[in-house]
Design a protein around this motif. Sequence first.
Motif, PDB file in Angstrom:
ATOM      1  N   TRP A   9       0.828  -1.216   0.000  1.00 12.09           N
ATOM      2  CA  TRP A   9       0.000   0.000   0.000  1.00 12.09           C
ATOM      3  C   TRP A   9       0.860   1.263   0.000  1.00 12.09           C
ATOM      4  O   TRP A   9       0.466   2.297  -0.544  1.00 12.09           O
ATOM      5  CB  TRP A   9      -0.897  -0.021   1.235  1.00 12.09           C
ATOM      6  CG  TRP A   9      -1.593   1.251   1.576  1.00 12.09           C
ATOM      7  CD1 TRP A   9      -2.798   1.697   1.115  1.00 12.09           C
ATOM      8  CD2 TRP A   9      -1.125   2.270   2.490  1.00 12.09           C
ATOM      9  NE1 TRP A   9      -3.112   2.914   1.674  1.00 12.09           N
ATOM     10  CE2 TRP A   9      -2.102   3.285   2.519  1.00 12.09           C
ATOM     11  CE3 TRP A   9       0.011   2.400   3.286  1.00 12.09           C
ATOM     12  CZ2 TRP A   9      -1.962   4.427   3.312  1.00 12.09           C
ATOM     13  CZ3 TRP A   9       0.162   3.531   4.071  1.00 12.09           C
ATOM     14  CH2 TRP A   9      -0.822   4.536   4.079  1.00 12.09           C
ATOM     15  N   GLY A  33      -5.057  -7.422  -0.442  1.00 13.61           N
ATOM     16  CA  GLY A  33      -6.057  -6.987   0.523  1.00 13.61           C
ATOM     17  C   GLY A  33      -6.996  -8.101   0.931  1.00 13.61           C
ATOM     18  O   GLY A  33      -7.524  -8.106   2.050  1.00 13.61           O
ATOM     19  N   TYR A  46     -14.969  -8.412   6.143  1.00 17.41           N
ATOM     20  CA  TYR A  46     -13.674  -7.846   5.765  1.00 17.41           C
ATOM     21  C   TYR A  46     -13.423  -8.058   4.276  1.00 17.41           C
ATOM     22  O   TYR A  46     -12.997  -7.131   3.577  1.00 17.41           O
ATOM     23  CB  TYR A  46     -12.538  -8.474   6.568  1.00 17.41           C
ATOM     24  CG  TYR A  46     -11.178  -8.088   6.026  1.00 17.41           C
ATOM     25  CD1 TYR A  46     -10.535  -6.938   6.467  1.00 17.41           C
ATOM     26  CD2 TYR A  46     -10.565  -8.840   5.016  1.00 17.41           C
ATOM     27  CE1 TYR A  46      -9.316  -6.550   5.940  1.00 17.41           C
ATOM     28  CE2 TYR A  46      -9.341  -8.457   4.476  1.00 17.41           C
ATOM     29  CZ  TYR A  46      -8.721  -7.317   4.942  1.00 17.41           C
ATOM     30  OH  TYR A  46      -7.524  -6.934   4.400  1.00 17.41           O
ATOM     31  N   ALA A  84     -12.690  -5.189   1.665  1.00 15.24           N
ATOM     32  CA  ALA A  84     -11.369  -5.123   1.028  1.00 15.24           C
ATOM     33  C   ALA A  84     -11.484  -5.090  -0.485  1.00 15.24           C
ATOM     34  O   ALA A  84     -10.745  -4.358  -1.159  1.00 15.24           O
ATOM     35  CB  ALA A  84     -10.526  -6.319   1.469  1.00 15.24           C
ATOM     36  N   HIS A 109      -8.583   4.041   2.741  1.00 12.08           N
ATOM     37  CA  HIS A 109      -8.510   2.648   2.305  1.00 12.08           C
ATOM     38  C   HIS A 109      -7.868   1.774   3.381  1.00 12.08           C
ATOM     39  O   HIS A 109      -8.433   0.754   3.799  1.00 12.08           O
ATOM     40  CB  HIS A 109      -7.710   2.576   0.999  1.00 12.08           C
ATOM     41  CG  HIS A 109      -7.372   1.187   0.551  1.00 12.08           C
ATOM     42  ND1 HIS A 109      -6.198   0.562   0.889  1.00 12.08           N
ATOM     43  CD2 HIS A 109      -8.055   0.304  -0.212  1.00 12.08           C
ATOM     44  CE1 HIS A 109      -6.171  -0.648   0.356  1.00 12.08           C
ATOM     45  NE2 HIS A 109      -7.277  -0.830  -0.311  1.00 12.08           N
ATOM     46  N   THR A 149      -9.922   1.673   6.669  1.00 11.97           N
ATOM     47  CA  THR A 149     -11.140   0.870   6.547  1.00 11.97           C
ATOM     48  C   THR A 149     -10.837  -0.612   6.656  1.00 11.97           C
ATOM     49  O   THR A 149     -11.536  -1.359   7.358  1.00 11.97           O
ATOM     50  CB  THR A 149     -11.844   1.163   5.212  1.00 11.97           C
ATOM     51  OG1 THR A 149     -12.194   2.553   5.166  1.00 11.97           O
ATOM     52  CG2 THR A 149     -13.107   0.323   5.068  1.00 11.97           C
ATOM     53  N   LEU A 150      -9.798  -1.078   5.969  1.00 12.21           N
ATOM     54  CA  LEU A 150      -9.454  -2.496   6.018  1.00 12.21           C
ATOM     55  C   LEU A 150      -9.119  -2.938   7.439  1.00 12.21           C
ATOM     56  O   LEU A 150      -9.618  -3.970   7.909  1.00 12.21           O
ATOM     57  CB  LEU A 150      -8.283  -2.790   5.078  1.00 12.21           C
ATOM     58  CG  LEU A 150      -8.653  -3.274   3.672  1.00 12.21           C
ATOM     59  CD1 LEU A 150      -9.521  -2.264   2.945  1.00 12.21           C
ATOM     60  CD2 LEU A 150      -7.404  -3.570   2.854  1.00 12.21           C
TER      61      LEU A 150
END
Length: 304
Positions: free
Chosen positions: A187, A235, A248, A252, A285, A288-289
């Motif tokens: 990431w 992810g 999840y 993702a 991003h 949130t994951l």
Amino acid sequence: MTDFSTDFSLQHAAAGSSARDFIELLKPRVMSLVVFTGFAGLVAAPGHIHPVLAAVAVLCIAVGAGASAAINMWYDRDIDAVMTRTARRPIPSGRVDPAEALAFGVVLAVVSVVVMGLAVNWTAAALLALATLFYVFVYTIWLKRRTPQNIVIGGAAGAFPPMIGWAAVTGGVDLGSVVLFTLIFLWTPPHFWALALFRNADYTRAGVPMMPVVAGPDSTRRQMLAYTLILLPAGAAPYAVGIAGPAYLAGALVMGGLFVLCALNVLWATDDRPAKRMFGFSILHLFTLFALLVGEHLTGGVPS
């Protein structure tokens, strides 16, 4: 070259330093995401840890991250002074003496590792020490000013927190923690390169060989897209190895797909606005994951 007024202000910074200035050395906004991913690793790890020890582990991760930031600001004070984004940081603005900033960072780094080892376990402490040393010596001192791969390799430092949190519970390094490490590692380049695209003039002026400076914006945009495409299955990997559940996985895939769309918008862009949006979205991003990961574990939504 530093002028006399800057030298004078740095020499007399200590007299006007405040607690707020030293807190700013810790980069609290950056630290918050680092701490959260460390907490997520702790929550997702198999096994149990006493709540007090869990709080100590998270605090040590926070202090260690802040210590790395303070040492980074000490070393980068010369380039920070010529970049618009960083010129008002405590050292280049003359509010904190460089020597005091270095001492502050070193003391915090040592204390965080020792407390982690004594209170939690020495595996977590060793990983915390490795993350700090990697950020300071490998990224800040060795790579940042020498290669456009600075973020690609140096980004590993920011990927350690969930592994540290995991080790705080288990006392070891397992596949699950490696998966979380890899997720942040992949990431990091598109996240930072988005920033580098719309701050290209800053990095050029400071002589920092970020990817847009060395390879150009077009090549950087293509590499950002490549990383977001690789990040999409990465992810989903926490679900594949059994440390995350269906909520999840759904989140993702959605967030990963939107990240790819952001990269496509940057690729086709004629100005910096899509890069700014992608930078902001990249933070959402990752948050949130890891929030989904934490939420599933705290609510029992992960299959045993």
